[in-house]
Scaffold this motif. Structure first.
Motif, PDB file in Angstrom:
ATOM      1  N   LEU A  15      12.387  59.005  59.845  1.00 44.84           N
ATOM      2  CA  LEU A  15      12.568  58.198  61.048  1.00 44.84           C
ATOM      3  C   LEU A  15      11.229  57.910  61.705  1.00 44.84           C
ATOM      4  O   LEU A  15      10.966  56.777  62.125  1.00 44.84           O
ATOM      5  N   ALA A  16      10.361  58.888  61.776  1.00 42.36           N
ATOM      6  CA  ALA A  16       9.040  58.697  62.370  1.00 42.36           C
ATOM      7  C   ALA A  16       8.220  57.699  61.561  1.00 42.36           C
ATOM      8  O   ALA A  16       7.522  56.846  62.124  1.00 42.36           O
ATOM      9  N   ILE A  17       8.325  57.758  60.246  1.00 44.10           N
ATOM     10  CA  ILE A  17       7.601  56.803  59.395  1.00 44.10           C
ATOM     11  C   ILE A  17       8.135  55.393  59.625  1.00 44.10           C
ATOM     12  O   ILE A  17       7.357  54.433  59.729  1.00 44.10           O
ATOM     13  N   ALA A  18       9.440  55.232  59.712  1.00 42.63           N
ATOM     14  CA  ALA A  18      10.031  53.908  59.928  1.00 42.63           C
ATOM     15  C   ALA A  18       9.614  53.340  61.280  1.00 42.63           C
ATOM     16  O   ALA A  18       9.278  52.148  61.394  1.00 42.63           O
ATOM     17  N   VAL A  19       9.598  54.164  62.308  1.00 40.47           N
ATOM     18  CA  VAL A  19       9.177  53.699  63.635  1.00 40.47           C
ATOM     19  C   VAL A  19       7.702  53.328  63.609  1.00 40.47           C
ATOM     20  O   VAL A  19       7.294  52.314  64.183  1.00 40.47           O
TER      21      VAL A  19
END
Length: 71
Positions: A15-19
């Protein structure tokens, strides 16, 4: 139950990578002109890529088509 100790941090990392990728795309103007490339294919800018010999042949062919077109 032990698998949750792996899946929850893994999902948070993804999720952090996608954001992070979304924020990068917005900051680098990836979403500014959404319609431009779609309209750009309609413009005829291929004449610069056609060699002069072939361009003369193309012009002659189009003139012959115009003469044979019974409009």
């Amino acid at each position: 139950m032990a698998i949750l100790y792996i899946l929850i941090p893994l999902s948070l990392i993804l999720l952090a990578i996608a954001v992070r990728v979304l924020i990068w795309a917005v900051r680098n103007d990836q979403f500014d002109d959404l319609e431009g490339p779609a309209h750009q294919i309609l413009f005829d800018d291929d004449e610069d890529r056609i060699p002069p010999e072939a361009r003369q042949h193309t012009e002659q062919t189009s003139c012959q088509r115009d003469r044979n077109d019974p409009e």
